[in-house]
Design a protein around this motif. Structure first.
Motif, PDB file in Angstrom:
ATOM      1  N   LEU A  77       1.068  -1.407   0.003  1.00 30.07           N
ATOM      2  CA  LEU A  77      -0.016   0.163   0.220  1.00 30.07           C
ATOM      3  C   LEU A  77       1.062   1.154   0.023  1.00 30.07           C
ATOM      4  N   ALA A  80       1.297  -4.863  -4.755  1.00 31.67           N
ATOM      5  CA  ALA A  80       0.352  -4.895  -3.934  1.00 31.67           C
ATOM      6  C   ALA A  80       0.868  -3.128  -3.220  1.00 31.67           C
ATOM      7  N   THR A 129      -5.083  -1.873  -4.014  1.00 31.73           N
ATOM      8  CA  THR A 129      -3.886  -1.951  -4.439  1.00 31.73           C
ATOM      9  C   THR A 129      -3.981  -1.818  -6.310  1.00 31.73           C
TER      10      THR A 129
END
Length: 391
Positions: free
Chosen positions: A46, A54, A209
């Motif tokens: 994140l 991701a 994501t």
């Protein structure tokens, strides 16, 4: 005979295996470092500047294209300095490492800006979102918001993977609480609208994501959560926010240190297994010189003679006699002198005290007495052998 000094090239050739291993370990450490650098912004899940599946860089770029000014900060002081106008600012907090303390959460809440918490821990919830509890991980189910939050009115399908939360009835009721994205595990989003600001607890982080933001209505969900204010401060707490004296070694070291150490350790173990010496079968080595046992015995005897240590010389003879007597009479190799005396005395019809005197106590004063005791030992052995021999 001349001695040849190895040249630098010869030394390098002999060490080429270890040089290759060191190069592999270094390359592995560099790769791990490059994958994990960026501490606060680059390689973390994140991360707003992380372009990996991701990461969340795609959401940040879309927000900027929509006119939202996104600023990434890694310290509380910088975050507060960029949040002076709460009417125009929202703060995203991603405290994955748990650096923010209770007093710092209170300072964030005191800004009056809208707060969006990404997968907060229970400690953070107790400080800034009382009444909300962590329920556990949530599967990647696609669900509808099913709540009255206006910003999600145009969102129908959202990936709820991430962390699930629950609302505790014992919590504070000073805010209007909205429960959204219900799944079997709990709630993917909880909004607490207070008199001064709004706190949004976001558990459904998979939808943000790079890998999933383009699926279903995840993009609309991300823009609705993060694009409501002209300015967005994306706060990634770091070790610099820890008060003096707090923090552990794990929290104070960069995230890439542990993987790099693991790579180096595994490389070292592999090198030891590969190059370590293995014990093979025993081999008979041809000695350059063979020394006869008689010569060794004679040499030791001459040393005893020169030193005048008659007692030590006699003790060596006694040790041999005691071992042979134990074998002849059926005793164990480690039998004591008393056990041997008790076994031998009936066989030769001699008093135990006399046998003990010969086998242990006698101390020769001169060479003649040494020879006499040596003969007595031989006579004792012959007598015992004759006594135990079958008739």
């Amino acid at each position: 005979m001349s001695v040849v000094t190895p040249t630098l090239g010869a030394r390098l050739r002999s060490a080429r295996v270890w040089i290759a291993l060191a190069a592999v370990a270094l390359a592995g450490a560099i790769v791990v470092t490059l994958l994990g650098v960026g501490g606060g912004t680059g390689g973390r899940p994140l991360g707003p500047e992380n372009a990996a599946p991701a990461g969340a860089k795609a959401v940040v770029e879309v927000l900027r294209d929509e006119g939202v000014g996104v600023t990434v900060t890694t310290s509380l002081g910088d975050t507060l300095s960029r949040s002076t106008d709460p009417t125009r600012t929202a703060i995203v907090v991603d405290d994955a490492d748990g650096f923010v303390t209770d007093s710092q959460w209170a300072r964030l809440a005191g800004t009056g800006a809208s707060l969006v918490l990404l997968a907060p821990s229970q400690t953070a919830l107790d400080s800034i979102a009382p009444g909300v509890t962590e329920a556990g991980p949530s599967d990647d189910d696609v669900v509808a918001p099913r709540c009255d939050v206006e910003i999600l009115s145009r969102v129908d399908r959202v990936d709820a993977g991430g962390v699930a939360y629950a609302i505790d009835d014992s919590g504070s009721r000073d805010s209007d609480t909205a429960a959204c994205l219900p799944t079997d595990a709990g709630l993917g989003l909880v909004e607490l609208a207070g008199p001064d600001s709004t706190v949004t607890v976001v558990g459904a982080t998979t939808a943000l994501t790079n890998e999933e933001v383009g699926s279903d209505d995840n993009a609309a969900y991300a823009l609705a959560l993060l694009g409501g204010s002209p300015e967005l401060v994306w706060y990634l707490p770091s070790a610099t926010d820890l008060p003096e004296g707090e923090g552990t070694l794990a929290t104070l070291t960069p995230s890439w240190v542990t993987p790099a150490l693991v790579v180096l350790l595994l490389t070292g173990v592999a090198a030891m297994v590969w190059r370590g010496r293995r014990l093979g079968p025993l081999v008979v080595e041809r000695l350059p010189v063979t020394v006869k046992a008689a010569e060794t015995t004679e040499g030791r005897a001459r040393l005893y003679e020169r030193s005048g240590d008659r007692r030590h010389a006699l003790d060596q003879l006694r040790i041999g006699t005691l071992g042979r007597l134990a074998r002849v009479t059926g005793l164990a190799a480690g039998a004591s002198v008393d056990e041997i005396v008790d076994r031998v005395a009936p066989l030769v019809s001699a008093p135990p005290a006399a046998l003990r005197h010969v086998l242990l106590d006698a101390d020769p004063a001169d060479d003649r007495e040494l020879l006499s005791l040596s003969d007595a030992l031989l006579d004792l052995e012959r007598a015992v052998r004759a006594a135990v021999a079958p008739s």
